[in-house]
Design a protein around this motif. Structure first.
Motif, PDB file in Angstrom:
ATOM      1  N   ASP A   1       0.806  -1.043   0.375  1.00  0.00           N
ATOM      2  CA  ASP A   1      -0.265   0.140  -0.242  1.00  0.00           C
ATOM      3  C   ASP A   1       0.872   0.953   0.324  1.00  0.00           C
ATOM      4  O   ASP A   1       0.200   2.065  -0.736  1.00  0.00           O
ATOM      5  CB  ASP A   1      -0.988   0.197   1.520  1.00  0.00           C
ATOM      6  CG  ASP A   1      -2.112  -1.105   1.143  1.00  0.00           C
ATOM      7  OD1 ASP A   1      -2.133  -1.843   0.003  1.00  0.00           O
ATOM      8  OD2 ASP A   1      -2.221  -1.333   2.144  1.00  0.00           O
ATOM      9  N   SER A   2       2.167   1.630   0.974  1.00  0.00           N
ATOM     10  CA  SER A   2       2.539   2.558   0.557  1.00  0.00           C
ATOM     11  C   SER A   2       3.855   2.958  -0.554  1.00  0.00           C
ATOM     12  O   SER A   2       4.103   3.657  -0.520  1.00  0.00           O
ATOM     13  CB  SER A   2       3.003   2.641   2.129  1.00  0.00           C
ATOM     14  OG  SER A   2       3.792   1.463   3.041  1.00  0.00           O
ATOM     15  N   GLU A   3       3.744   1.753  -0.884  1.00  0.00           N
ATOM     16  CA  GLU A   3       5.458   1.722  -1.859  1.00  0.00           C
ATOM     17  C   GLU A   3       4.567   2.734  -2.692  1.00  0.00           C
ATOM     18  O   GLU A   3       4.419   3.570  -3.449  1.00  0.00           O
ATOM     19  CB  GLU A   3       5.455   0.229  -2.136  1.00  0.00           C
ATOM     20  CG  GLU A   3       6.882   0.848  -3.604  1.00  0.00           C
ATOM     21  CD  GLU A   3       7.317  -0.326  -3.537  1.00  0.00           C
ATOM     22  OE1 GLU A   3       7.202  -1.485  -3.158  1.00  0.00           O
ATOM     23  OE2 GLU A   3       8.739  -0.099  -4.002  1.00  0.00           O
ATOM     24  N   GLU A   4       3.171   2.585  -3.648  1.00  0.00           N
ATOM     25  CA  GLU A   4       2.476   2.800  -4.140  1.00  0.00           C
ATOM     26  C   GLU A   4       2.412   4.319  -4.779  1.00  0.00           C
ATOM     27  O   GLU A   4       2.522   5.045  -5.500  1.00  0.00           O
ATOM     28  CB  GLU A   4       1.284   2.552  -4.162  1.00  0.00           C
ATOM     29  CG  GLU A   4       0.871   0.898  -5.168  1.00  0.00           C
ATOM     30  CD  GLU A   4       1.783   0.903  -6.421  1.00  0.00           C
ATOM     31  OE1 GLU A   4       0.994   1.581  -7.508  1.00  0.00           O
ATOM     32  OE2 GLU A   4       2.272   0.125  -6.827  1.00  0.00           O
ATOM     33  N   LEU A   5       2.009   4.558  -3.038  1.00  0.00           N
ATOM     34  CA  LEU A   5       1.844   6.633  -2.279  1.00  0.00           C
ATOM     35  C   LEU A   5       3.412   7.062  -2.324  1.00  0.00           C
ATOM     36  O   LEU A   5       2.452   8.201  -3.443  1.00  0.00           O
ATOM     37  CB  LEU A   5       1.348   6.347  -1.093  1.00  0.00           C
ATOM     38  CG  LEU A   5       0.731   7.743  -0.928  1.00  0.00           C
ATOM     39  CD1 LEU A   5      -0.641   7.490  -1.594  1.00  0.00           C
ATOM     40  CD2 LEU A   5       0.709   7.679   0.760  1.00  0.00           C
ATOM     41  N   PHE A   6       3.938   6.598  -1.595  1.00  0.00           N
ATOM     42  CA  PHE A   6       4.659   7.189  -1.502  1.00  0.00           C
ATOM     43  C   PHE A   6       5.990   7.488  -3.013  1.00  0.00           C
ATOM     44  O   PHE A   6       6.804   8.491  -3.895  1.00  0.00           O
ATOM     45  CB  PHE A   6       6.108   6.148  -1.017  1.00  0.00           C
ATOM     46  CG  PHE A   6       5.549   6.620   0.747  1.00  0.00           C
ATOM     47  CD1 PHE A   6       5.372   8.054   1.046  1.00  0.00           C
ATOM     48  CD2 PHE A   6       5.530   6.123   1.946  1.00  0.00           C
ATOM     49  CE1 PHE A   6       3.886   8.577   2.105  1.00  0.00           C
ATOM     50  CE2 PHE A   6       4.961   5.938   2.894  1.00  0.00           C
ATOM     51  CZ  PHE A   6       4.430   6.853   3.266  1.00  0.00           C
ATOM     52  N   LYS A   7       5.849   6.658  -3.942  1.00  0.00           N
ATOM     53  CA  LYS A   7       6.259   6.503  -5.229  1.00  0.00           C
ATOM     54  C   LYS A   7       6.254   8.368  -5.896  1.00  0.00           C
ATOM     55  O   LYS A   7       6.502   8.600  -6.516  1.00  0.00           O
ATOM     56  CB  LYS A   7       5.919   5.240  -6.413  1.00  0.00           C
ATOM     57  CG  LYS A   7       7.408   4.525  -5.958  1.00  0.00           C
ATOM     58  CD  LYS A   7       7.122   3.038  -6.984  1.00  0.00           C
ATOM     59  CE  LYS A   7       8.031   2.113  -6.860  1.00  0.00           C
ATOM     60  NZ  LYS A   7       6.813   1.046  -7.240  1.00  0.00           N
ATOM     61  N   GLU A   8       4.628   8.152  -5.577  1.00  0.00           N
ATOM     62  CA  GLU A   8       3.883   9.366  -6.513  1.00  0.00           C
ATOM     63  C   GLU A   8       4.563   9.927  -5.726  1.00  0.00           C
ATOM     64  O   GLU A   8       5.005  11.636  -6.291  1.00  0.00           O
ATOM     65  CB  GLU A   8       2.941   9.292  -6.105  1.00  0.00           C
ATOM     66  CG  GLU A   8       1.786   8.788  -7.508  1.00  0.00           C
ATOM     67  CD  GLU A   8       0.184   8.689  -7.743  1.00  0.00           C
ATOM     68  OE1 GLU A   8      -0.361   9.524  -6.932  1.00  0.00           O
ATOM     69  OE2 GLU A   8      -0.274   7.475  -7.338  1.00  0.00           O
ATOM     70  N   PHE A   9       4.742  11.227  -4.580  1.00  0.00           N
ATOM     71  CA  PHE A   9       4.362  12.336  -3.549  1.00  0.00           C
ATOM     72  C   PHE A   9       5.715  12.263  -3.163  1.00  0.00           C
ATOM     73  O   PHE A   9       5.641  13.505  -2.301  1.00  0.00           O
ATOM     74  CB  PHE A   9       3.410  12.390  -2.981  1.00  0.00           C
ATOM     75  CG  PHE A   9       3.200  12.363  -2.277  1.00  0.00           C
ATOM     76  CD1 PHE A   9       4.008  12.308  -0.625  1.00  0.00           C
ATOM     77  CD2 PHE A   9       2.588  10.544  -1.847  1.00  0.00           C
ATOM     78  CE1 PHE A   9       3.532  11.717   0.620  1.00  0.00           C
ATOM     79  CE2 PHE A   9       2.317  10.109  -0.444  1.00  0.00           C
ATOM     80  CZ  PHE A   9       2.828  10.882   0.754  1.00  0.00           C
ATOM     81  N   ALA A  10       6.877  11.199  -3.328  1.00  0.00           N
ATOM     82  CA  ALA A  10       7.886  11.601  -2.747  1.00  0.00           C
ATOM     83  C   ALA A  10       8.717  13.128  -2.469  1.00  0.00           C
ATOM     84  O   ALA A  10       9.411  13.429  -2.145  1.00  0.00           O
ATOM     85  CB  ALA A  10       9.266  10.793  -2.910  1.00  0.00           C
ATOM     86  N   GLY A  11       8.218  13.621  -4.534  1.00  0.00           N
ATOM     87  CA  GLY A  11       9.298  14.549  -5.339  1.00  0.00           C
ATOM     88  C   GLY A  11       8.848  15.681  -4.101  1.00  0.00           C
ATOM     89  O   GLY A  11       9.595  16.935  -4.639  1.00  0.00           O
TER      90      GLY A  11
END
Ligand code: M6R
Length: 367
Positions: A208-218
């Motif tokens: 769950d969290s990998e999807e999310l952080f890939k997107e908004f780590a920027g």
């Protein structure tokens, strides 16, 4: 050897469910009645005799001790002091034969932690080591050892060793509580059943969290500062989340008990400042949620790690990670995983050397 992953750290994050399974393998009875820690030389009577525990370690291992303090005090009802090894060794600590000193070290070679073992033994205390590396110096010199069985950890930033340290502390806390009869057998059975679920739940939260952080780590990578807040066990985990972010992505990160914000730190919260809010502790949930509102009112961009998305305040968060349902005391292993992934993806975004951060070594064998 990175098994297809870009970095050892990412590989090790993904290995966590398996590492957790190894940590509990053979240590929980099939009928959920018992924690089995055969490797301890300490007898049940000796363990029952301790009225005080001292935990000593450095860095991430120290953070595992902070979680353990909450667990042991809650389940075993005896006071636990946690100290940083480089402080402990130079401050004539109050330990004696009546104190069980637990040292924690992934490598088993950290100079300050080793010095703490010797200091404690000189004062007549018995030392129990929690370590990952079989046959390393600290376990050899300690009187007892429990291995965490995380497997080799290559990345400088510790991930799977931390969660396996927590798992071993859960096992030890339940075992002590059973020996001292400070919890009912029914409660022990419930906790053991929940512990057995944790590896699968860890796999779920990685996904769950990998999807999310890939997107908004920027979004995080653009900032110089980040804040982590939480109460109780969440605060202990927040400290580890902040360390990971500093260590590999070079953001300045600070963590605070959520209730402390208005005693100073709130002055730093302004438009767009990233705040990671951990809100998994039901007993203080309302309090934490109102602290989240306070930082939101000042424009912070809040990422919440929560047990239940249904709360109103949660709807207003910028990003939300939901932790699978488990006993409130056992959330820490799950809560830290999104924080590890956040640090990892921010570091990647910034082009940092994830596995070998500047100025740091995997094992700190000199002072
Ligand atoms: O091998 P140890 O567990 O004794 O190491 C202690 C710290 O040096 C270590 O946890 C350090 O803080 C990590 N690099 C954090 O990710």
């Amino acid at each position: 050897e990175k098994a297809g992953y870009d970095h050892f750290m990412l590989k090790e994050i993904h290995e966590q469910p398996e590492a957790l399974r190894r940590a509990i393998s053979g240590r929980l009875s099939i009928d959920n009645q018992e924690v089995i820690l055969d490797e301890l030389k300490l007898s049940s009577e000796e363990l029952a005799g301790y009225e005080r525990i001292y935990i000593v370690a450095c860095g991430t291992a120290y953070h595992s001790g902070l979680v353990a303090k909450y667990l042991i005090e809650d389940l075993v009802k005896i006071p636990v002091e946690v100290d940083i090894a480089s402080e402990f060794r130079y401050r004539d600590p109050l330990v004696s034969q009546d104190t069980l000193v637990i040292v924690v070290s992934q490598s088993g070679e950290t100079a300050d932690t080793l010095a703490a073992v010797r200091e404690a033994q000189d004062k007549g205390a018995r030392v129990l080591a929690i370590s990952n590396v079989v046959g390393s110096t600290i376990p050899r010199e300690a009187d007892d050892v429990i291995y965490i069985h995380a497997g080799p950890e290559i990345a400088v930033a510790s991930t799977k060793a931390y969660i396996n340290m927590l798992m071993v502390f859960y096992l030890l806390a339940i075992r002590l509580a059973q020996i001292k009869e400070s919890i009912s057998q029914e409660k022990a059975v419930e906790l053991i059943a929940d512990l057995k679920n944790i590896p699968n739940q860890a796999a779920q939260i990685i996904k769950d969290s990998e999807e999310l952080f890939k997107e908004f780590a920027g979004d995080y990578a653009e900032h110089e500062n980040a804040f982590f807040i939480g109460r109780g066990l969440d605060y202990a985990v927040a400290l580890e989340g902040a360390l990971k972010l500093k260590e590999i992505s070079y953001l300045h990160a600070a963590s605070y008990p959520a209730g402390e914000l208005k005693h100073g730190t709130l002055a730093l919260i302004e438009e767009d400042v990233p705040v990671v809010a951990l809100a998994t502790q039901k007993s203080v949930l309302d309090k934490t949620l109102s602290n989240i509102q306070e930082v939101q009112a000042r424009g912070a961009s809040v990422t919440g790690v929560v047990l239940n998305k249904k709360e109103e305040v949660v709807d207003a968060l910028d990003h939300v990670i939901e932790i699978p349902e488990t006993e409130e005391l056992l959330t820490s292993i799950l809560t830290v995983i999104p924080l590890q992934l956040l640090a990892y993806y921010v570091a990647v975004e910034k082009g940092c050397d994830v596995d070998q951060p500047r100025n740091l070594a995997k094992s700190v064998t000199v002072e």
